[in-house]
Design a protein around this motif. Structure first.
Motif, PDB file in Angstrom:
ATOM      1  N   HIS A   1      -6.816  -4.078  -7.935  1.00 31.02           N
ATOM      2  CA  HIS A   1      -7.131  -4.209  -6.509  1.00 31.02           C
ATOM      3  C   HIS A   1      -8.114  -5.355  -6.293  1.00 31.02           C
ATOM      4  O   HIS A   1      -8.938  -5.657  -7.149  1.00 31.02           O
ATOM      5  N   ASN A   2      -8.049  -5.966  -5.117  1.00 28.44           N
ATOM      6  CA  ASN A   2      -9.069  -6.910  -4.660  1.00 28.44           C
ATOM      7  C   ASN A   2      -9.345  -8.018  -5.679  1.00 28.44           C
ATOM      8  O   ASN A   2     -10.483  -8.268  -6.062  1.00 28.44           O
TER       9      ASN A   2
ATOM     10  N   GLN B   1       0.831  -1.201   0.000  1.00 25.57           N
ATOM     11  CA  GLN B   1       0.000   0.000   0.000  1.00 25.57           C
ATOM     12  C   GLN B   1       0.866   1.252   0.000  1.00 25.57           C
ATOM     13  O   GLN B   1       0.554   2.240  -0.690  1.00 25.57           O
TER      14      GLN B   1
ATOM     15  N   ILE C   1      -1.171  -4.908  -4.140  1.00 24.28           N
ATOM     16  CA  ILE C   1      -1.833  -4.351  -5.313  1.00 24.28           C
ATOM     17  C   ILE C   1      -0.938  -4.651  -6.506  1.00 24.28           C
ATOM     18  O   ILE C   1       0.282  -4.473  -6.424  1.00 24.28           O
TER      19      ILE C   1
END
Length: 235
Positions: free
Chosen positions: A159-160, A16, A185
């Protein structure tokens, strides 16, 4: 959207803190892409014994895969892409056709053929890898940027990322288990040539290094682990 791509793709797994630092640095060089933020959904097709996934995690010089892709969750009869992706060293070739999702599954199964040049290539792929079928769904949210001085240079942040081995359609929704290591990420640099010095310096200043991470290969390894823990036999 283009149907044929040839470019260099470089991948980086960011913390991050690295993501925040790079976002602050690129503002002078990049602008949000036309499709700046989108949910990307893919259904990866493979042989019954996951031949393509197994080859992917071996990190060969050449690998290829076939997937169905949509941008966001679609209705069952909505248009999606059937896409062949080939990678030789760091050069990526993508060729795709746009059809209704229902037709896409018929094409993968060999029950239907698109008569275009790319359709013929997909048909050949389907004949080469016997028993192709939907195996794993992967989704993620992507932010995309284009370089102000060179439109062929793009930067994306994923992301995710989630995966699942059930509900293998592009219209069931976005859910599943995590693909990336916790808190990471994925950044991808997509370019037609060498990286500009200023971008190399941004990467170096933030100790960002290239990785060979594969979303599909990683999802497959998680599938194998999950199957073993559940006592399921792997083909």
């Amino acid at each position: 959207m283009k149907d044929v791509f040839k470019r260099i793709e470089l991948k980086y797994l960011l913390t991050q803190a690295q993501y925040d630092a790079i976002q602050a640095k690129i503002k002078d060089y990049f602008v949000p892409d036309e499709f700046f933020k989108s949910d990307i959904c893919s259904v990866y097709c493979d042989t019954p014994d996951f031949l393509l996934a197994r080859r992917s995690i071996e990190k060969p010089d050449y690998k290829e895969k076939l997937r169905l892709r949509s941008y966001g969750v679609v209705k069952a009869d909505a248009p999606v892409f059937v896409e062949i992706k080939k990678k030789c060293d760091e050069i990526v070739y993508k060729r795709r056709i746009k059809v209704c999702e229902n037709q896409a599954y018929e094409i993968v199964a060999g029950n239907m053929k698109d008569d275009s040049q790319i359709g013929n290539e997909i048909f050949y792929f389907q004949q080469l890898y016997h028993g192709l079928q939907p195996k794993i769904f992967i989704s993620y949210t992507r932010e995309a940027f284009t370089c102000k001085s060179d439109e062929t240079l793009r930067l994306t942040f994923d992301h995710n990322a989630l995966w699942r081995d059930y509900d293998l359609t592009l219209h069931h929704g976005i859910y599943g288990e995590s693909v990336f290591p916790e808190g990471r990420i994925m950044m991808e640099i997509k370019t037609a040539s060498a990286l500009p010095l200023w971008l190399v310096e941004i990467l170096s200043q933030n100790t960002v290094y290239k990785t060979s991470f594969s979303k599909y290969g990683t999802a497959y390894m998680k599938y194998v682990l999950k199957a073993k823990q559940g006592g399921k036999k792997i083909a």
